[in-house]
Design a protein around this motif. Sequence first.
Motif, PDB file in Angstrom:
ATOM      1  N   PRO A   1       0.566  -1.261  -0.009  1.00 14.75           N
ATOM      2  CA  PRO A   1       0.165   0.005   0.166  1.00 14.75           C
ATOM      3  C   PRO A   1       0.755   1.316  -0.059  1.00 14.75           C
ATOM      4  CG  PRO A   1      -0.888  -1.498   1.714  1.00 14.75           C
ATOM      5  CD  PRO A   1       0.421  -2.096   1.164  1.00 14.75           C
ATOM      6  N   CYS A   2       0.230   2.217  -0.417  1.00 13.49           N
ATOM      7  CA  CYS A   2       1.038   3.574  -0.614  1.00 13.49           C
ATOM      8  C   CYS A   2       1.537   4.216   0.668  1.00 13.49           C
ATOM      9  CB  CYS A   2       0.202   4.710  -1.404  1.00 13.49           C
ATOM     10  SG  CYS A   2       0.841   6.128  -1.453  1.00 13.49           S
ATOM     11  N   ARG A   3       0.730   4.056   1.643  1.00 14.16           N
ATOM     12  CA  ARG A   3       0.810   4.265   3.132  1.00 14.16           C
ATOM     13  C   ARG A   3       2.258   3.766   3.835  1.00 14.16           C
ATOM     14  NH1 ARG A   3      -1.937   6.745   7.207  1.00 14.16           N
ATOM     15  NH2 ARG A   3      -4.012   6.792   6.044  1.00 14.16           N
ATOM     16  N   GLN A   4       2.220   2.423   3.519  1.00 14.70           N
ATOM     17  CA  GLN A   4       3.389   1.960   3.847  1.00 14.70           C
ATOM     18  C   GLN A   4       4.882   2.284   3.140  1.00 14.70           C
ATOM     19  OE1 GLN A   4       3.195  -2.343   4.397  1.00 14.70           O
ATOM     20  NE2 GLN A   4       0.944  -2.352   4.838  1.00 14.70           N
ATOM     21  N   ARG A   5       4.585   2.414   1.865  1.00 14.34           N
ATOM     22  CA  ARG A   5       5.812   2.918   0.870  1.00 14.34           C
ATOM     23  C   ARG A   5       6.317   4.308   1.586  1.00 14.34           C
ATOM     24  NH1 ARG A   5       2.881   1.537  -4.904  1.00 14.34           N
ATOM     25  NH2 ARG A   5       2.931  -0.626  -5.023  1.00 14.34           N
TER      26      ARG A   5
ATOM     27  N   LEU B   1       9.755   8.113   4.298  1.00 12.30           N
ATOM     28  CA  LEU B   1       9.692   9.343   5.237  1.00 12.30           C
ATOM     29  C   LEU B   1      11.120   9.195   6.148  1.00 12.30           C
ATOM     30  CD1 LEU B   1       9.045  11.745   6.980  1.00 12.30           C
ATOM     31  CD2 LEU B   1       7.461  10.031   8.249  1.00 12.30           C
ATOM     32  N   PHE B   2      11.145   7.771   6.533  1.00 11.57           N
ATOM     33  CA  PHE B   2      12.232   7.228   7.027  1.00 11.57           C
ATOM     34  C   PHE B   2      13.647   7.539   6.464  1.00 11.57           C
ATOM     35  CE2 PHE B   2      15.327   4.175   8.430  1.00 11.57           C
ATOM     36  CZ  PHE B   2      15.566   4.317   9.768  1.00 11.57           C
ATOM     37  N   THR B   3      13.529   7.199   5.116  1.00  5.57           N
ATOM     38  CA  THR B   3      14.774   7.354   4.343  1.00  5.57           C
ATOM     39  C   THR B   3      15.097   8.785   4.182  1.00  5.57           C
ATOM     40  OG1 THR B   3      14.243   5.324   2.932  1.00  5.57           O
ATOM     41  CG2 THR B   3      16.069   6.927   2.268  1.00  5.57           C
ATOM     42  N   SER B   4      13.909   9.656   4.102  1.00  5.80           N
ATOM     43  CA  SER B   4      14.226  11.321   3.936  1.00  5.80           C
ATOM     44  C   SER B   4      14.870  11.659   5.275  1.00  5.80           C
ATOM     45  CB  SER B   4      13.032  11.727   3.494  1.00  5.80           C
ATOM     46  OG  SER B   4      12.316  11.257   2.487  1.00  5.80           O
ATOM     47  N   LEU B   5      14.357  11.398   6.414  1.00  3.64           N
ATOM     48  CA  LEU B   5      14.767  11.750   7.896  1.00  3.64           C
ATOM     49  C   LEU B   5      16.316  11.542   7.963  1.00  3.64           C
ATOM     50  CD1 LEU B   5      11.747  11.466   9.850  1.00  3.64           C
ATOM     51  CD2 LEU B   5      12.371  13.400   8.901  1.00  3.64           C
ATOM     52  N   VAL B   6      16.506  10.276   7.511  1.00  2.00           N
ATOM     53  CA  VAL B   6      17.857   9.694   7.657  1.00  2.00           C
ATOM     54  C   VAL B   6      18.834  10.564   6.386  1.00  2.00           C
ATOM     55  CG1 VAL B   6      19.428   7.953   7.151  1.00  2.00           C
ATOM     56  CG2 VAL B   6      17.533   7.333   8.330  1.00  2.00           C
ATOM     57  N   ALA B   7      18.430  10.689   5.694  1.00  2.00           N
ATOM     58  CA  ALA B   7      19.219  11.792   4.569  1.00  2.00           C
ATOM     59  C   ALA B   7      19.474  12.930   5.102  1.00  2.00           C
ATOM     60  CB  ALA B   7      18.450  11.440   3.039  1.00  2.00           C
ATOM     61  N   ALA B   8      18.283  13.583   5.573  1.00  2.00           N
ATOM     62  CA  ALA B   8      18.448  14.999   6.206  1.00  2.00           C
ATOM     63  C   ALA B   8      19.569  14.870   7.475  1.00  2.00           C
ATOM     64  CB  ALA B   8      17.159  15.360   7.000  1.00  2.00           C
ATOM     65  N   GLY B   9      19.451  13.867   8.420  1.00  2.00           N
ATOM     66  CA  GLY B   9      20.269  13.853   9.329  1.00  2.00           C
ATOM     67  C   GLY B   9      21.592  13.622   8.722  1.00  2.00           C
TER      68      GLY B   9
ATOM     69  N   ARG C   1      11.303  20.457   3.692  1.00  2.00           N
ATOM     70  CA  ARG C   1      10.282  20.281   2.804  1.00  2.00           C
ATOM     71  C   ARG C   1       9.892  18.964   2.242  1.00  2.00           C
ATOM     72  NH1 ARG C   1       8.063  24.549   0.514  1.00  2.00           N
ATOM     73  NH2 ARG C   1       9.859  25.733   0.686  1.00  2.00           N
ATOM     74  N   VAL C   2      11.102  18.249   2.290  1.00  2.00           N
ATOM     75  CA  VAL C   2      10.860  16.669   1.697  1.00  2.00           C
ATOM     76  C   VAL C   2      10.029  15.943   3.111  1.00  2.00           C
ATOM     77  CG1 VAL C   2      12.073  14.679   1.320  1.00  2.00           C
ATOM     78  CG2 VAL C   2      12.696  16.616   0.399  1.00  2.00           C
ATOM     79  N   ALA C   3      10.372  16.235   4.035  1.00  2.00           N
ATOM     80  CA  ALA C   3       9.902  15.746   5.474  1.00  2.00           C
ATOM     81  C   ALA C   3       8.324  15.886   5.310  1.00  2.00           C
ATOM     82  CB  ALA C   3      10.468  16.023   6.598  1.00  2.00           C
ATOM     83  N   ILE C   4       7.902  17.315   5.278  1.00  2.00           N
ATOM     84  CA  ILE C   4       6.475  17.748   5.215  1.00  2.00           C
ATOM     85  C   ILE C   4       5.805  16.870   3.774  1.00  2.00           C
ATOM     86  CG2 ILE C   4       4.918  19.512   4.800  1.00  2.00           C
ATOM     87  CD1 ILE C   4       7.111  21.287   6.270  1.00  2.00           C
ATOM     88  N   ILE C   5       6.324  16.784   2.574  1.00  2.00           N
ATOM     89  CA  ILE C   5       5.637  16.293   1.676  1.00  2.00           C
ATOM     90  C   ILE C   5       5.466  14.869   1.967  1.00  2.00           C
ATOM     91  CG2 ILE C   5       5.932  15.711  -0.730  1.00  2.00           C
ATOM     92  CD1 ILE C   5       7.503  17.967  -1.076  1.00  2.00           C
ATOM     93  N   ALA C   6       6.489  14.192   2.570  1.00  2.00           N
ATOM     94  CA  ALA C   6       6.161  12.623   2.969  1.00  2.00           C
ATOM     95  C   ALA C   6       5.327  12.336   3.937  1.00  2.00           C
ATOM     96  CB  ALA C   6       7.664  11.996   3.426  1.00  2.00           C
ATOM     97  N   VAL C   7       5.315  13.104   5.048  1.00  2.00           N
ATOM     98  CA  VAL C   7       4.140  13.059   6.156  1.00  2.00           C
ATOM     99  C   VAL C   7       2.884  13.422   5.638  1.00  2.00           C
ATOM    100  CG1 VAL C   7       3.362  13.905   8.299  1.00  2.00           C
ATOM    101  CG2 VAL C   7       6.100  13.415   8.038  1.00  2.00           C
ATOM    102  N   ALA C   8       2.719  14.460   4.948  1.00  2.00           N
ATOM    103  CA  ALA C   8       1.403  14.725   4.239  1.00  2.00           C
ATOM    104  C   ALA C   8       0.848  13.532   3.410  1.00  2.00           C
ATOM    105  CB  ALA C   8       1.522  15.991   3.547  1.00  2.00           C
TER     106      ALA C   8
ATOM    107  N   ILE D   1       1.478  10.640   4.045  1.00  2.00           N
ATOM    108  CA  ILE D   1       1.060   9.515   4.658  1.00  2.00           C
ATOM    109  C   ILE D   1      -0.188   9.725   5.401  1.00  2.00           C
ATOM    110  CG2 ILE D   1       1.814   8.165   6.874  1.00  2.00           C
ATOM    111  CD1 ILE D   1       4.740   8.780   5.968  1.00  2.00           C
ATOM    112  N   VAL D   2      -0.492  10.840   6.017  1.00  2.00           N
ATOM    113  CA  VAL D   2      -1.379  11.248   6.776  1.00  2.00           C
ATOM    114  C   VAL D   2      -2.846  11.377   6.142  1.00  2.00           C
ATOM    115  CG1 VAL D   2      -2.389  12.999   8.483  1.00  2.00           C
ATOM    116  CG2 VAL D   2      -0.035  12.228   8.484  1.00  2.00           C
ATOM    117  N   PHE D   3      -2.823  12.076   5.118  1.00  2.00           N
ATOM    118  CA  PHE D   3      -3.818  12.153   4.335  1.00  2.00           C
ATOM    119  C   PHE D   3      -4.020  10.977   3.138  1.00  2.00           C
ATOM    120  CE2 PHE D   3      -2.563  16.568   5.769  1.00  2.00           C
ATOM    121  CZ  PHE D   3      -3.594  16.742   6.525  1.00  2.00           C
ATOM    122  N   SER D   4      -3.022  10.022   2.833  1.00  2.00           N
ATOM    123  CA  SER D   4      -3.338   9.116   2.093  1.00  2.00           C
ATOM    124  C   SER D   4      -3.541   9.767   0.689  1.00  2.00           C
ATOM    125  CB  SER D   4      -4.385   8.209   2.332  1.00  2.00           C
ATOM    126  OG  SER D   4      -4.448   7.572   3.473  1.00  2.00           O
TER     127      SER D   4
END
Length: 407
Positions: free
Chosen positions: A2-6, A11-19, A338-345, A347-350
Amino acid sequence: MPCRQRSWRLLFTSLVAAGVLAWLRCSQVAGSAFAGPSLLRAETSGKAFLVRARPVKLRQSSRSAGGSSTAQGPDRGYVVWIYIFFWYLFSIAYNITFKKALNAFPFPWTCAMWQMAFGIFIFGPLWVSGIRNAPKLSTSEAMVILPSALGNLTLHVGAVIAFFGGAVSFVHVVKASEPVVSSLLNYLFVGEILALPVYAALLPIIAGVALASFSELSFTWLAFGAAMLSNLGSAGRAVYAKKVMSGAKVGENMDAANTFSVMTLMGSVLLLPLWLYAEPPALALQGLRAALLGPGGKDFLMNMLGSGIFYYLYNETAFLALGKLDPVSHAVVNTMKRVAIIAVAIIVFSTPVTKLGLTGSAIAVVGTLLYSLAKDENRWTLLRISVPNSLGLFSFVLAMPCAIDIY
């Protein structure tokens, strides 16, 4: 899958890259000195104006005559990470709570008025109690700041209407094109002609936004136009700050927090008649009553309250982070936010996304980062640092569509 799991994996990969990217940048500037107070231009989440900041060092050591080194000054490392953490947290929280509130209460002008005026209930008591020194401005000095307040109002109202008209993720992709508008206004009103690499960095931004818009399943012209209006307000204020306010001393106690507070107060006054005309109180109260009495009324109330709180707090923490980071580090961290916001949005709003749309979004966001790196005055000195980081981020972005299939 499902798109949510992807999206969770993305998101996880984005946050790791940000760090990793932020750590690389912070480690490169460790020990570098900043000579006294500096006048920086804030470009965080649409906030672009001149603020007085005093960056401190990550680590500073001096070697004594005997060869031993002793630490001097505070350790900036943990402080800047705290600022970045809360900047990300409040930014994401604002975008999510506001969109949820807007879904239940489709009155964008009322929401904009609420968020803009909410800050008064935060900095007002701080000024009255003396916890924060109140700014002192003459009428002429206030008139100097007024155009910046108008730009701040335009970018905020544009963003709110864009959220009303489309998906959060798409709005942030369009807002990544602000450098295009900024370059045009700088040329028209300041006569600034940038170097060829800077203009070349605009090409992936334009191409990415066009590709994302073409493949956006929930595309609306209202969302696109309002997001561009928000970009115009932000870029216009930045141009005004460069042309009129650069190097000027305006008022007393006008640090970053008070500058934003004064502009918030001015913006609230300017927005009041527009709100009364667009959404009369009787109509807004009717919608508010329906949202409160409907299913999820308590959730709506919490989201509405949260959007006002988080709007003010994420701007405050953004300016605090700006004062602790050099411009290139700030550009990297802001881009990944901005990448994190896009990814979280997503997820949350499917939000339904396509590989083509995701690729276009990634290209636009990376183009924004490359523009920031190319425009830095010390870009040749920073070339050894910024190019590997940019290439690493770009490779990560290009791999995202493939990662979705793999996940």
